[in-house]
Design a protein around this motif. Structure first.
Motif, PDB file in Angstrom:
ATOM      1  N   ASN A 146       0.859  -1.190   0.000  1.00  0.00           N
ATOM      2  CA  ASN A 146       0.000   0.000   0.000  1.00  0.00           C
ATOM      3  C   ASN A 146       0.892   1.236   0.000  1.00  0.00           C
ATOM      4  N   ALA A 147       1.719   1.348  -1.057  1.00  0.00           N
ATOM      5  CA  ALA A 147       2.743   2.393  -1.090  1.00  0.00           C
ATOM      6  C   ALA A 147       2.158   3.795  -1.136  1.00  0.00           C
ATOM      7  N   LEU A 148       1.034   3.956  -1.841  1.00  0.00           N
ATOM      8  CA  LEU A 148       0.430   5.282  -1.966  1.00  0.00           C
ATOM      9  C   LEU A 148      -0.584   5.503  -0.846  1.00  0.00           C
ATOM     10  N   LEU A 149      -0.538   6.688  -0.258  1.00  0.00           N
ATOM     11  CA  LEU A 149      -1.535   7.038   0.747  1.00  0.00           C
ATOM     12  C   LEU A 149      -2.905   7.185   0.084  1.00  0.00           C
ATOM     13  N   PRO A 150      -3.988   7.059   0.863  1.00  0.00           N
ATOM     14  CA  PRO A 150      -5.330   7.031   0.266  1.00  0.00           C
ATOM     15  C   PRO A 150      -5.688   8.249  -0.583  1.00  0.00           C
ATOM     16  N   ASN A 151      -5.101   9.414  -0.278  1.00  0.00           N
ATOM     17  CA  ASN A 151      -5.478  10.630  -1.025  1.00  0.00           C
ATOM     18  C   ASN A 151      -4.711  10.805  -2.329  1.00  0.00           C
ATOM     19  N   TRP A 152      -3.625  10.036  -2.553  1.00  0.00           N
ATOM     20  CA  TRP A 152      -2.676  10.370  -3.610  1.00  0.00           C
ATOM     21  C   TRP A 152      -3.303  10.331  -5.000  1.00  0.00           C
ATOM     22  N   ARG A 153      -4.138   9.377  -5.288  1.00  0.00           N
ATOM     23  CA  ARG A 153      -4.751   9.280  -6.618  1.00  0.00           C
ATOM     24  C   ARG A 153      -5.962  10.195  -6.786  1.00  0.00           C
ATOM     25  N   HIS A 154      -6.266  10.986  -5.772  1.00  0.00           N
ATOM     26  CA  HIS A 154      -7.427  11.867  -5.843  1.00  0.00           C
ATOM     27  C   HIS A 154      -7.056  13.343  -6.003  1.00  0.00           C
ATOM     28  N   LEU A 155      -5.811  13.708  -5.674  1.00  0.00           N
ATOM     29  CA  LEU A 155      -5.423  15.118  -5.760  1.00  0.00           C
ATOM     30  C   LEU A 155      -3.906  15.250  -5.890  1.00  0.00           C
ATOM     31  N   PRO A 156      -3.428  16.352  -6.493  1.00  0.00           N
ATOM     32  CA  PRO A 156      -1.980  16.602  -6.559  1.00  0.00           C
ATOM     33  C   PRO A 156      -1.480  17.105  -5.203  1.00  0.00           C
ATOM     34  N   VAL A 157      -0.854  16.217  -4.462  1.00  0.00           N
ATOM     35  CA  VAL A 157      -0.319  16.585  -3.147  1.00  0.00           C
ATOM     36  C   VAL A 157       0.760  17.653  -3.320  1.00  0.00           C
ATOM     37  N   GLY A 158       0.790  18.632  -2.416  1.00  0.00           N
ATOM     38  CA  GLY A 158       1.803  19.681  -2.503  1.00  0.00           C
ATOM     39  C   GLY A 158       2.044  20.328  -1.159  1.00  0.00           C
ATOM     40  N   TYR A 159       3.075  21.153  -1.096  1.00  0.00           N
ATOM     41  CA  TYR A 159       3.341  21.936   0.117  1.00  0.00           C
ATOM     42  C   TYR A 159       3.947  23.271  -0.288  1.00  0.00           C
ATOM     43  N   HIS A 160       3.844  24.238   0.591  1.00  0.00           N
ATOM     44  CA  HIS A 160       4.396  25.562   0.323  1.00  0.00           C
ATOM     45  C   HIS A 160       5.853  25.594   0.759  1.00  0.00           C
ATOM     46  N   GLY A 161       6.750  25.902  -0.193  1.00  0.00           N
ATOM     47  CA  GLY A 161       8.176  25.943   0.080  1.00  0.00           C
ATOM     48  C   GLY A 161       8.648  27.334   0.473  1.00  0.00           C
ATOM     49  N   ARG A 162       9.944  27.513   0.454  1.00  0.00           N
ATOM     50  CA  ARG A 162      10.554  28.762   0.900  1.00  0.00           C
ATOM     51  C   ARG A 162      11.133  29.503  -0.292  1.00  0.00           C
ATOM     52  N   ALA A 163      10.482  30.610  -0.699  1.00  0.00           N
ATOM     53  CA  ALA A 163      10.914  31.348  -1.886  1.00  0.00           C
ATOM     54  C   ALA A 163      12.258  32.040  -1.687  1.00  0.00           C
ATOM     55  N   SER A 164      12.573  32.429  -0.456  1.00  0.00           N
ATOM     56  CA  SER A 164      13.789  33.207  -0.212  1.00  0.00           C
ATOM     57  C   SER A 164      15.063  32.419  -0.484  1.00  0.00           C
ATOM     58  N   SER A 165      14.995  31.094  -0.452  1.00  0.00           N
ATOM     59  CA  SER A 165      16.196  30.282  -0.655  1.00  0.00           C
ATOM     60  C   SER A 165      16.255  29.638  -2.033  1.00  0.00           C
ATOM     61  N   VAL A 166      15.432  30.139  -2.972  1.00  0.00           N
ATOM     62  CA  VAL A 166      15.555  29.709  -4.360  1.00  0.00           C
ATOM     63  C   VAL A 166      16.709  30.480  -4.990  1.00  0.00           C
ATOM     64  N   VAL A 167      17.655  29.760  -5.612  1.00  0.00           N
ATOM     65  CA  VAL A 167      18.864  30.392  -6.159  1.00  0.00           C
ATOM     66  C   VAL A 167      19.048  29.969  -7.610  1.00  0.00           C
ATOM     67  N   VAL A 168      19.820  30.763  -8.342  1.00  0.00           N
ATOM     68  CA  VAL A 168      20.067  30.465  -9.745  1.00  0.00           C
ATOM     69  C   VAL A 168      21.167  29.419  -9.873  1.00  0.00           C
ATOM     70  N   SER A 169      21.143  28.696 -10.974  1.00  0.00           N
ATOM     71  CA  SER A 169      22.149  27.683 -11.270  1.00  0.00           C
ATOM     72  C   SER A 169      23.563  28.220 -11.081  1.00  0.00           C
ATOM     73  N   GLY A 170      24.433  27.382 -10.529  1.00  0.00           N
ATOM     74  CA  GLY A 170      25.816  27.769 -10.283  1.00  0.00           C
ATOM     75  C   GLY A 170      26.075  28.213  -8.866  1.00  0.00           C
ATOM     76  N   THR A 171      25.027  28.474  -8.104  1.00  0.00           N
ATOM     77  CA  THR A 171      25.171  28.871  -6.704  1.00  0.00           C
ATOM     78  C   THR A 171      25.500  27.647  -5.863  1.00  0.00           C
ATOM     79  N   SER A 172      26.536  27.731  -5.053  1.00  0.00           N
ATOM     80  CA  SER A 172      26.901  26.609  -4.184  1.00  0.00           C
ATOM     81  C   SER A 172      25.823  26.386  -3.125  1.00  0.00           C
ATOM     82  N   ILE A 173      25.669  25.141  -2.713  1.00  0.00           N
ATOM     83  CA  ILE A 173      24.684  24.771  -1.703  1.00  0.00           C
ATOM     84  C   ILE A 173      25.413  24.296  -0.453  1.00  0.00           C
ATOM     85  N   LYS A 174      25.180  25.002   0.645  1.00  0.00           N
ATOM     86  CA  LYS A 174      25.849  24.648   1.899  1.00  0.00           C
ATOM     87  C   LYS A 174      25.114  23.503   2.578  1.00  0.00           C
TER      88      LYS A 174
END
Length: 414
Positions: A146-174
């Motif tokens: 039962n790998a998928l939780l009961p809601n998974w096939r009924h809606l696109p699961v998502g969460y709100h991330g952190r916009a301030s830490s989105v960086v452009v390609s080439g930026t090192s990640i600590k």
């Protein structure tokens, strides 16, 4: 055919013309550019030549190309985006183009440019839309039957991330620090993450504001989305595993998210639409697809290069493996009346295919750390080590037409 010399395997063909923000040593002010071959069209200079002025709506302003992000240009609306793109295509295929007469001022070698974050991101949402990825994770950490939780096939699961830490390609990640629970222990410890990972994703950028209380349908996608980028949602799996119950990701994700610098427009990607998954059970009415071709055939690769050198492609996937389409993601995001704004970033979630060679994270490729992968150097990896560089590349190709994203990369540092 363009009067420019463009390699046939270039991501930035005449059929593409993606938008980005660049600067140069001689002109350090960030401004709008368009990629063509290995060059950048300086849109700030080009606009001053009046080539876009005919038939432009009354609210057109040339200074949108002198901005340090694309938001004001995007806010002008889809007719303007389409007009600018069509004018550029016409000029680049016209041997008598005014651009050709001033080529030394209009075209900047990409090698001489510094790329910047293409949009000002107000909000960032990450979905969980690949059925193979969700199934793999469920098999590892829950009941394999039962790998998928009961809601998974009924809606696109998502969460709100952190916009301030989105960086452009080439930026090192600590490498992040946080709480994690060592195997066999009952008390957490505070230290740097030992299970640092990448997530192979794409993302779309919102192109039109909505007001609070407005719900969009899947039919509204084209009108409200400007374009797409590649996205690496770096993940500290040990921090995430300890913290995510009951509310989901937090510190295990918010330390860094990398995106590619060039935004490929939805117009450029239109020829590469393909059918989606047969969704069972059928989605609720508000998630019904109006398009028979809701997915995109975009080839994706992940390569890993250790500090000692030796780049190796470790995954080959495709955006068509998304179970929930981008239009369904947008419809679900707004069904409760949540408003969206120009520049908002909405990511696909890890894109994994049905075969091990197409899995989009080290969590899957090493099966939770139990099965190390071997690199070109002979070194092995279960998760990322300091000095490792991860690079995603993506392109679509059909009938001799190639439209690519370039790449997004980042190196892990301590």
């Amino acid at each position: 055919m363009s009067w420019l010399s463009i390699s046939p395997d270039s991501d930035f063909s005449i059929h593409n013309l993606p938008f980005g923000i660049f600067s140069t040593a001689s002109q350090p002010e960030p401004r709008v550019g368009v990629a063509i071959g290995d060059q950048i069209i300086d849109m700030a200079f080009t606009a001053d030549m009046n080539i876009f002025d005919p038939f432009i709506p009354y609210h057109w302003r040339r200074d949108v190309f002198w901005q340090n992000n694309l938001n004001e240009f995007i806010r002008m609306g889809r007719p303007v985006w389409q007009h600018v793109r069509s004018v550029l295509q016409a000029e680049l295929t016209n041997p008598d183009s005014v651009l050709r007469q001033v080529i030394e001022y209009v075209l900047i070698p990409q090698a001489d440019a510094t790329m910047h974050l293409p949009v000002q991101i107000g909000d960032y949402t990450d979905f969980y839309s690949s059925i193979d990825h969700a199934s793999n994770v469920g098999k590892m950490f829950r009941d394999p039957a039962n790998a998928l939780l009961p809601n998974w096939r009924h809606l696109p699961v998502g969460y709100h991330g952190r916009a301030s830490s989105v960086v452009v390609s080439g930026t090192s990640i600590k490498r992040p620090k946080g709480q994690r629970l060592p195997k066999g222990d009952i008390q957490p410890v505070f230290e740097t993450s030992q299970r640092l990972d990448f997530e192979l994703e794409t993302a779309f950028i919102v192109g039109k504001d909505t007001s609070l209380g407005t719900s969009l349908t899947t039919a509204d996608f084209d009108e409200h989305v400007f374009g797409m980028v590649l996205l690496n949602d770096w993940s500290a799996r040990d921090i995430q595993q300890w913290e995510y119950v009951p509310l989901g990701p937090f510190l295990g994700k918010s330390f860094g998210t990398s995106i590619s610098p060039w935004v490929v427009t939805m117009e450029a990607l239109a020829p590469f639409r393909v059918p989606g998954y047969v969704q069972e059970p059928a989605p609720l009415t508000y998630l019904e697809e109006v398009s028979p071709l809701p997915n995109l055939d975009v080839h994706l690769t992940v390569s890993l290069t250790p500090e000692t050198g030796g780049e190796l492609v470790i995954s080959r996937s495709n955006q068509r493996y998304l179970y929930w389409s981008q239009a369904q993601q947008l419809a679900h995001h707004t069904v409760n009346g949540c408003n969206i704004r120009v520049g908002d970033l909405m990511a696909s979630g890890t894109i994994s295919g049905p075969n091990r060679s197409s899995w989009g994270s080290l969590l899957e490729l090493s099966w939770g750390g139990a099965e190390p992968i071997t690199l070109a150097s002979g070194e092995t990896r279960t998760f990322l080590e300091d000095g490792d560089t991860v690079t995603f590349r993506g392109y679509a190709e059909k009938d001799g037409i190639r439209v690519g994203f370039g790449s997004v990369s980042g190196q892990i540092v301590s």
